[in-house]
Design a protein around this motif. Structure first.
Motif, short mmCIF file in Angstrom:
data_model
loop_
_atom_site.label_atom_id
_atom_site.label_comp_id
_atom_site.label_asym_id
_atom_site.label_seq_id
_atom_site.Cartn_x
_atom_site.Cartn_y
_atom_site.Cartn_z
N ALA A 169 0.64 -0.87 -0.27
CA ALA A 169 -0.07 -0.04 -0.06
C ALA A 169 0.76 1.62 0.37
N ARG A 170 1.80 1.08 0.67
CA ARG A 170 2.91 2.37 0.72
C ARG A 170 3.48 2.80 -0.25
N LEU A 171 3.95 1.73 -1.06
CA LEU A 171 4.17 1.51 -2.45
C LEU A 171 3.75 2.19 -3.71
N ILE A 172 2.69 2.01 -3.49
CA ILE A 172 1.43 2.04 -3.93
C ILE A 172 1.14 3.70 -4.31
N GLU A 173 1.27 4.21 -3.05
CA GLU A 173 0.79 6.04 -3.03
C GLU A 173 2.05 6.05 -2.44
N GLY A 174 3.23 5.60 -2.59
CA GLY A 174 4.54 6.03 -3.21
C GLY A 174 4.40 6.58 -4.73
N MET A 175 3.86 5.93 -5.85
CA MET A 175 3.72 5.54 -6.99
C MET A 175 2.81 7.11 -7.63
N ARG A 176 1.91 7.60 -6.90
CA ARG A 176 0.90 8.22 -6.46
C ARG A 176 0.31 7.63 -8.18
N PRO A 177 -0.36 7.19 -8.10
CA PRO A 177 -0.98 6.93 -10.00
C PRO A 177 -2.39 7.50 -10.29
N LYS A 178 -1.96 7.42 -10.90
CA LYS A 178 -3.78 8.58 -11.31
C LYS A 178 -5.17 7.88 -11.34
N LEU A 179 -4.51 6.19 -12.23
CA LEU A 179 -5.22 4.96 -12.25
C LEU A 179 -6.69 4.74 -10.82
N PRO A 180 -7.66 4.89 -11.26
CA PRO A 180 -8.50 4.53 -10.84
C PRO A 180 -8.61 3.32 -9.72
N ILE A 181 -8.44 2.56 -8.91
CA ILE A 181 -8.11 1.29 -8.04
C ILE A 181 -10.09 1.70 -7.58
N LEU A 182 -10.14 0.11 -7.70
CA LEU A 182 -11.85 -0.15 -6.70
C LEU A 182 -12.14 -1.50 -5.61
N THR A 183 -12.03 -1.21 -4.89
CA THR A 183 -12.49 -2.57 -3.75
C THR A 183 -13.85 -2.76 -4.42
N THR A 184 -14.00 -3.80 -3.69
CA THR A 184 -15.09 -4.61 -3.57
C THR A 184 -15.39 -5.66 -2.33
#
Length: 692
Positions: free
Chosen positions: A294-309
């Motif tokens: 999660a920290r790695l993804i946050e650091g990459m700051r992707p604009k791509l929408p990521i959803l959870t379900t």
């Protein structure tokens, strides 16, 4: 006096999912281009609570002053309870709408409920009672050309049972490879017909619609990209490398959050050059990424929408697969696609003849904007857009290319420009993208700029720095004939746009002043206001330049020039330096353009109001009927155009720059996408006139 009935068309179909909303949008646009007040009416709406999203969308494209409640007839419940009483209610409510419209598009029922053995027959009854010809929309998907003809003949028989007739037929959602075959087969039906291809985008759900369908939430990404359509959905149930092999543009990938390798591979693939641009990632199973991931993804700051379900893989995939996208107010790309589709595949003139639309005596803002697009499209020009890093420019470019208004060159880093366009779900494949820093044109431009500015001590080395600037590079493209015109200023100052033009393109022969006009679209006509954006305090000579240029610009856009040189005094009644300046400017215009109708000094009321004019200047050819208004200074012009825009509800298109040898136009830094599209069309029309 009996009011004439509005031109009316009833759009009906035999079944659901025919794409009536696409056809209705196209019809509204065609009518708005030729008719002042165009309304929409829905005789039957769904019985369940909630608003009709199709009606909301169509009302947004109407030009008549009607609201949602006025545009609704009855519900399915009322039809079930008493079909005859429902028709009486529909007729009464329709005529209330018709009284305030010059044309009405009636959109038949959607087959969201069962009204009886033949819903088409019931729609036919309504059409007959409204006195409206029927435009029949058929679904071509999954049917051979022969089967489409059979359905068309069945529908005609159904309509005939109620004494209705199909004035024309549109076969929508055809296999793109079968369009010609369906066209040929439909010739036997005996009424005018057109075919529209199946366009997957129009039924593709947005990420927002997918999120709702799976009961999900947004985990991370750019909320603006939630409006991007998911062109397909894939379950990432394999290893990361095999997922990457199967990615396609616009795919939404379902993957559990504990599949760290797959998750990271997808985020990186979206950002990487050479990989497809994804529409989003759906993390199923109610899991979230490991804290380290999660920290790695946050650091990459992707604009791509990521959803959870919380749904499992099967339920998530099933819900996503069943989700059908809507053409609604928020789906701008779908709306643009639908409009372009009807524009390019349906003969609008023939359809207007069938509906018997009268020739208008006024010009509304919507009619004027449509005419701009039509004129630009008729003889396409190449326009350069220097600000490729601005989302508004990219959105406008997508719309311009889709509707074939102009050919485009966009300046910026090609990978960044095309990557961002893909993220936004825009198709700019037809555009050329050039980077001024690396383009092979830069050296040629530097040599030419150094030659043009040699009298100012410009060297080739310094010129290389100048032409690396987007505005100078774009202007050099226009100067060299690589582009026919330039539109800039969404993110830069007016000076940044105009200065290179003055240095490189220079002014037209006989004109020494670069100025501007706003094309003011009032409820029933279009006027030109100049100068409201460039010259702060013009001299008498500059005012004369502005008047001649404004008359020329007005004529380019169909405004018969009758020029009013505005002042606080009319005729010989006043004196003073300000009035004398206008009087001198008027004299100069008479000398330089003796055939131009011009009056001045004149007050605004005497210029525009025939009653006032008859008292103040009874023998003037301009007073009371002026079309081009020249303000004595920028303060007056700028405030007046804004006052008219806000108080009279006028649409102000511009500023349109004038006086240059080749067209360059400046945008407001607050410009909307529609403003940019209009300015590109205007620039293309100026380029057409310049070449002529």
């Amino acid at each position: 006096m009996v009011e004439s009935a509005p031109s009316t068309v009833y759009i009906a179909s035999l079944e659901g999912d025919t794409g009536k909303s696409t056809v209705a949008l196209g019809m509204l646009q065609m009518l708005s281009a030729t008719t002042p007040r165009v309304g929409v009416f829905r005789p039957i709406t769904r019985s369940a609570g909630g608003s009709d999203y199709i009606l909301e969308l169509l009302l947004e494209h109407c030009t008549a002053d009607i609201d949602y409640d006025q545009a609704v007839g009855v519900t399915y419940d009322q039809v079930h309870a008493d079909p005859d009483a429902a028709i009486s209610e529909i007729v009464m409510r329709f005529h209330e709408v018709a009284r305030v419209c010059d044309a009405v598009v009636v959109v038949g029922s959607d087959y969201t409920d069962v009204a009886g053995p033949s819903e088409l027959r019931y729609n036919a009854r309504i059409a007959v009672n409204l006195g409206a010809p029927v435009l029949l929309v058929l679904r071509g998907a999954g049917r051979t050309p022969a089967e489409v003809v059979q359905v068309a003949e069945l529908c005609q028989n159904e309509l005939a049972q109620e004494h209705a007739n199909a004035m024309a037929i549109i076969v929508n959602r055809c296999d793109p490879g079968e369009l010609d075959a369906v066209d040929a087969a439909m010739a036997a039906v005996g009424v005018p017909s057109w075919t529209l291809p199946e366009v997957p985008l129009l039924t593709a759900p947005t990420m927002t619609e997918l999120c709702t369908a799976i009961g999900g939430a947004m985990y991370s990404g750019d909320p603006e990209l939630m409006q991007r359509e998911a062109m397909s959905v894939m379950v990432g149930g394999m290893t990361a490398e095999h997922i990457l092999e199967r990615l396609t543009d616009g795919v939404a990938v379902i993957v559990p959050a504990d599949r760290s390798d797959a998750l990271l591979a997808l985020v990186n693939a979206h950002e990487a050059e050479g990989f497809p641009s994804l529409s989003g990632i759906i993390m199923n199973g109610g899991l979230t990424p490991d804290p380290a991931i999660a920290r790695l993804i946050e650091g990459m700051r992707p604009k791509l929408p990521i959803l959870t379900t919380d749904l499992g893989t099967f339920d998530t995939a099933n819900a996503a697969a069943r989700t059908r996208g809507r053409v609604s107010l928020s789906s701008i790309r779908k709306v643009d696609t639908a409009l372009a589709l009807v524009e390019q595949r349906v003969d609008g003139r023939k359809l207007m003849e069938l509906i018997e639309v009268p020739v208008p005596s006024v010009v509304t803002p919507q009619m004027f904007e449509y005419q701009l697009v039509e004129r630009a499209r008729a003889d396409r020009r190449r326009i350069v857009l220097p600000e490729g890093d601005d989302d508004r420019i990219l959105r406008a470019a997508g719309r311009v290319l889709q509707r074939k208004i102009a050919d485009l060159t966009i300046l910026g880093d090609e990978a960044a420009v095309r990557g961002r366009a893909a993220e936004l779900g825009l198709d700019i494949d037809a555009a050329i993208v050039l980077d001024p820093r690396t383009s092979e044109l830069r050296e040629d431009f530097a040599q030419e700029y150094a030659r043009l500015r040699a009298h100012k001590g410009m060297t080739v080395d310094r010129a290389r720095e100048f032409v690396g600037d987007i505005s100078y590079f774009g202007t050099m493209m226009v100067h060299r004939g690589i582009a026919d015109g330039m539109v800039s200023g969404a993110a830069h100052t007016t000076a940044h746009t105009i200065r290179p033009s003055l240095e490189i393109i220079k002014t037209q022969p006989g004109v020494s002043t670069v100025s501007s006009v706003f094309l003011m679209c009032l409820a029933d006509r279009v006027l030109a206001y100049g100068d409201c954006a460039v010259v702060p305090d013009p001299t008498a000579e500059q005012l004369a330049d502005i008047a001649i240029s404004s008359a020329r610009t007005g004529a380019q856009f169909g405004i018969e020039p009758r020029v009013a040189m505005l002042s606080y005094s009319t005729g010989e009644s006043g004196s003073g330096a300000d009035v004398d300046k206008v009087r001198t400017a008027t004299k100069l215009v008479h000398e330089r353009a003796p055939r131009l109708l011009v009056e001045g000094p004149i007050q605004y009321d005497a210029a525009i109001d025939a009653t006032v004019a008859s008292a103040k200047l009874p023998n003037s050819e301009v007073a009371g009927r002026a079309t081009v208004f020249i303000f004595p200074d920028l303060n007056t012009g700028n405030n007046t155009y804004k006052a008219v825009q806000r108080s009279a509800g006028a649409v102000a298109i511009g500023p349109v720059l004038q006086g240059l040898r080749k067209p360059v136009n400046d945008l407001s830094r607050g410009a909307l996408v529609a403003d940019i599209v209009n300015t590109i069309a205007i620039t293309a029309i100026q380029a057409q006139a310049e070449q002529e």
